[in-house]
Design a protein around this motif. Sequence first.
Motif, PDB file in Angstrom:
ATOM      1  N   PRO A  35       0.832  -1.206   0.000  1.00 16.34           N
ATOM      2  CA  PRO A  35       0.000   0.000   0.000  1.00 16.34           C
ATOM      3  C   PRO A  35       0.867   1.258   0.000  1.00 16.34           C
ATOM      4  N   LEU A  36       0.444   2.225  -0.769  1.00 11.98           N
ATOM      5  CA  LEU A  36       1.128   3.511  -0.740  1.00 11.98           C
ATOM      6  C   LEU A  36       0.718   4.236   0.532  1.00 11.98           C
ATOM      7  N   PRO A  37       1.616   5.032   1.094  1.00  9.70           N
ATOM      8  CA  PRO A  37       1.281   5.725   2.346  1.00  9.70           C
ATOM      9  C   PRO A  37       0.070   6.631   2.176  1.00  9.70           C
ATOM     10  N   ASP A  38      -0.722   6.703   3.248  1.00 11.26           N
ATOM     11  CA  ASP A  38      -1.828   7.649   3.285  1.00 11.26           C
ATOM     12  C   ASP A  38      -1.251   9.048   3.478  1.00 11.26           C
ATOM     13  N   ARG A  39      -2.129  10.003   3.622  1.00 12.14           N
ATOM     14  CA  ARG A  39      -1.693  11.357   3.938  1.00 12.14           C
ATOM     15  C   ARG A  39      -0.835  11.347   5.189  1.00 12.14           C
ATOM     16  N   MET A  40       0.149  12.214   5.179  1.00 10.40           N
ATOM     17  CA  MET A  40       1.009  12.322   6.352  1.00 10.40           C
ATOM     18  C   MET A  40       0.317  13.169   7.419  1.00 10.40           C
ATOM     19  N   ARG A  41       0.477  12.748   8.666  1.00  8.33           N
ATOM     20  CA  ARG A  41       0.019  13.579   9.772  1.00  8.33           C
ATOM     21  C   ARG A  41       0.978  14.762   9.877  1.00  8.33           C
ATOM     22  N   ILE A  42       0.563  15.795  10.568  1.00  2.00           N
ATOM     23  CA  ILE A  42       1.397  16.995  10.706  1.00  2.00           C
ATOM     24  C   ILE A  42       2.760  16.635  11.291  1.00  2.00           C
ATOM     25  N   ARG A  43       2.773  15.816  12.338  1.00  2.25           N
ATOM     26  CA  ARG A  43       4.044  15.417  12.950  1.00  2.25           C
ATOM     27  C   ARG A  43       4.944  14.737  11.930  1.00  2.25           C
ATOM     28  N   ASP A  44       4.389  13.798  11.144  1.00  2.00           N
ATOM     29  CA  ASP A  44       5.169  13.085  10.143  1.00  2.00           C
ATOM     30  C   ASP A  44       5.689  14.034   9.065  1.00  2.00           C
ATOM     31  N   LEU A  45       4.869  14.992   8.683  1.00  2.55           N
ATOM     32  CA  LEU A  45       5.262  15.967   7.676  1.00  2.55           C
ATOM     33  C   LEU A  45       6.439  16.812   8.157  1.00  2.55           C
ATOM     34  N   VAL A  46       6.372  17.277   9.394  1.00  2.00           N
ATOM     35  CA  VAL A  46       7.448  18.101   9.959  1.00  2.00           C
ATOM     36  C   VAL A  46       8.730  17.285  10.094  1.00  2.00           C
ATOM     37  N   VAL A  47       8.609  16.061  10.598  1.00  4.42           N
ATOM     38  CA  VAL A  47       9.791  15.211  10.771  1.00  4.42           C
ATOM     39  C   VAL A  47      10.399  14.860   9.410  1.00  4.42           C
ATOM     40  N   ALA A  48       9.576  14.536   8.430  1.00  7.62           N
ATOM     41  CA  ALA A  48      10.086  14.211   7.092  1.00  7.62           C
ATOM     42  C   ALA A  48      10.780  15.413   6.459  1.00  7.62           C
ATOM     43  N   ALA A  49      10.207  16.597   6.642  1.00  4.15           N
ATOM     44  CA  ALA A  49      10.838  17.805   6.090  1.00  4.15           C
ATOM     45  C   ALA A  49      12.193  18.045   6.736  1.00  4.15           C
ATOM     46  N   ALA A  50      12.268  17.912   8.057  1.00  3.26           N
ATOM     47  CA  ALA A  50      13.550  18.102   8.749  1.00  3.26           C
ATOM     48  C   ALA A  50      14.552  17.027   8.336  1.00  3.26           C
ATOM     49  N   ALA A  51      14.088  15.798   8.173  1.00  2.00           N
ATOM     50  CA  ALA A  51      14.976  14.711   7.768  1.00  2.00           C
ATOM     51  C   ALA A  51      15.507  14.917   6.349  1.00  2.00           C
TER      52      ALA A  51
END
Length: 154
Positions: A35-51
Amino acid sequence: MVEDNASHAGHLSTLALYGLSVAATVGVATVTKRPLPDRMRIRDLVVAAAAAQKLSRTVTKSSVTRPLRAPFAEPVEGGGPGEVADQPAGKGLRSSIGELLTCPFCLDVWAISGLTAGRVFAPAATGVVTDALAALAGADFLQLAYARAQQAAE
């Protein structure tokens, strides 16, 4: 700066490689019924951007990763705190890869795409790596803030 045909060909090649990589990721995910990932939660979005920021900055500006850039870039003066600066070398595809490996903004799209592919094929391992990279980005910010505070106190 006027670009020549070799530059256009190099950029088209890297763009085609990126498109093929994304298409292959989606194709393999579809065939393997991942399965492709669903929408990212805000926390996941912030962590992914920082990463992604930390990953692209490490690849493009760290002295440790300079050997990876060496075939495609040459050192120049400058760089931020704890960083080195390189510029693309050569022409055509070599220069285009050099641009990717010396520009953190250019590499960000590749970094976030790789982390997203990791969420599809190895979500647990990718989560650990993403969190670690985000923590390193935060640590870098704290190092710079501490240095600024020291300067202000002097």
